[in-house]
Scaffold this active site. Structure first.
Site, PDB file in Angstrom:
ATOM      1  N   TYR A 140       0.853  -1.183   0.000  1.00 28.01           N
ATOM      2  CA  TYR A 140       0.000   0.000   0.000  1.00 28.01           C
ATOM      3  C   TYR A 140       0.892   1.237   0.000  1.00 28.01           C
ATOM      4  O   TYR A 140       1.497   1.575   1.015  1.00 28.01           O
ATOM      5  CB  TYR A 140      -0.914  -0.051   1.224  1.00 28.01           C
ATOM      6  N   LYS A 170      -1.322  -1.148  -4.144  1.00 28.15           N
ATOM      7  CA  LYS A 170      -2.365  -0.129  -4.068  1.00 28.15           C
ATOM      8  C   LYS A 170      -1.646   1.206  -4.113  1.00 28.15           C
ATOM      9  O   LYS A 170      -0.948   1.587  -3.178  1.00 28.15           O
ATOM     10  CB  LYS A 170      -3.193  -0.249  -2.792  1.00 28.15           C
TER      11      LYS A 170
END
Length: 309
Positions: A140, A170
Site C-alpha cells: 500500500y 495499491k
C-alpha cells in the site's frame, strides 16, 4: 500469475458507536450494501478504516467479521491491511488473516523508522510475506501519510525476486510516470490498483482496471458509469463524470477531511458513527449544512443505494 482485480474495491469505514467502540454487528449489512452496488472487493483496516487507530484485537475481530460476511454471501474478495510499523505485529496479523481465510493482505511502509531506499522497503515486506507464502500480498503506497517516498518502480525491481507472493500495489500517489512504469513492469505481471478516486480516469488511460477508494463506498454507480464511458470511447462523458466525483470529493475538504466520508455513509443509509481522536468530526449543525451541499451536487442517481435485506 495471481488473478487481477477488475472493478471497484471499496475501502470500508470501521463502524463505531457513540463511545468510539467498534460495532462488529454492522459489518454483515455493510458487506451486503457494497455487494449490492457491484463493488468487487473490500480493502479493510486501511486509512479509511482507521486501521492505525485500532488495536490488534480490534483489527483481527473486524477481519473475522468481514470474512464471515463473505462466506455467507460470496461475491466480494477481502484484502486486510495488516500494518506497517512493526514487522512482528504485521506477521501476527498476516498469519491470523491466513487462518481466517482472507483473500489477500496488504502492508504499509514503516512510517516512524522509515526505510531509506527500495531495498530496505522490500526487505521489510519480504519478512512478512514469507510467513504466509500461499497468500497474495499487496503493498500500500501512500507516501502523503507514511512519509515513505520510495519509487514503486524501484521497489518492484527489488521485491520481484525476493517476494514470490507479491500480487501488486495499491498506488495512492500522483506520480503517473512511476505508476505507468509499474503497470508495464515484467510485461504487466503485477496488479496495480489505483488509489486516488479524484483522478481514476487518468489511471484508466494508463491501463489500470481497478481502483481502491473511500468514495466507492457510497458512490460506486458514478464510477462505474465513468468506467463504462471510458471503455466506450466517450471521453467527453467520462470527463464530465470525473468532474462530478471531484465536486463530491471537494466536500470532504470543506467539512474537515476524512471523517466527512462517514457523513456521506450516513446520508446513503449506513451509520458508521464517527472517527476516533485525533480526527475531527463534524457537528450536528455542520451535518445539516453538509446535506444541503450534497443535494446541490444533483447526484442522487450516482449514489449507492441501501436496500434493507
Amino acid at each position: 500469475m495471481i488473478p487481477k482485480f477488475e472493478g471497484l474495491i471499496a475501502a470500508p469505514f470501521t463502524p463505531m458507536n457513540e463511545k468510539g467502540e467498534v460495532v462488529y454487528e454492522r459489518i454483515p449489512a455493510y458487506y451486503n450494501f457494497l455487494k449490492q452496488n457491484k463493488v468487487v472487493g473490500a480493502f479493510i483496516n486501511g486509512s479509511t478504516g482507521e486501521g492505525v487507530s485500532l488495536t490488534q484485537k480490534e483489527r483481527m475481530k473486524s477481519a473475522e467479521q468481514w470474512v464471515a460476511a463473505a462466506r455467507e454471501n460470496p461475491g466480494m474478495k477481502i484484502i486486510n491491511l495488516v500494518g506497517g510499523t512493526s514487522y512482528a505485529a504485521c506477521i501476527e496479523n498476516a498469519q491470523h488473516s491466513a487462518r481466517t481465510g482472507m483473500d489477500a493482505i496488504a502492508l504499509l511502509a514503516p512510517y516512524y523508522f522509515k526505510p531509506s531506499g527500495a531495498g530496505q522497503l522490500a526487505e521489510f515486506v519480504a519478512r512478512v510475506a514469507e510467513t504466509v507464502p500461499q497468500m497474495p500480498v499487496y503493498f500500500y503506497h501512500i507516501p502523503v501519510l507514511t512519509g515513505c517516498y520510495v519509487s514503486m518502480y524501484d521497489f518492484l525491481k527489488e521485491a520481484a525476486p525476493a517476494i514470490p507472493n507479491l500480487a501488486g500495489i495499491k498506488y495512492t500517489h500522483e506520480d503517473f510516470m512511476d505508476f505507468q512504469s509499474c503497470i508495464n513492469f515484467r510485461n504487466g505481471k503485477y496488479d496495480m490498483l489505483w488509489g486516488r478516486d479524484e483522478n481514476l480516469l487518468s489511471a484508466l488511460v494508463l491501463g489500470t482496471r481497478s481502483g481502491v477508494g473511500s468514495t466507492y463506498n457510497y458512490a460506486a454507480p458514478l464510477y462505474y458509469k465513468l468506467i463504462e464511458a471510458f471503455d466506450n470511447g466517450d471521453l467527453v462523458l467520462a470527463r464530465k463524470l470525473q468532474q462530478k466525483a471531484i465536486d463530491m470529493i471537494r466536500l470532504l475538504g470543506k467539512y474537515g477531511g476524512i471523517a466527512t466520508g462517514k457523513a456521506y455513509m450516513r446520508y446513503v443509509g449506513i451509520d458508521c458513527g464517527e472517527f476516533r481522536s485525533p480526527v475531527k468530526n463534524m457537528s450536528h449543525d455542520d451535518y445539516r449544512k453538509f446535506t444541503e451541499d450534497v443535494k446541490t451536487l444533483a447526484m442522487e442517481e450516482e449514489f449507492s443505494k441501501y436496500i434493507s435485506s
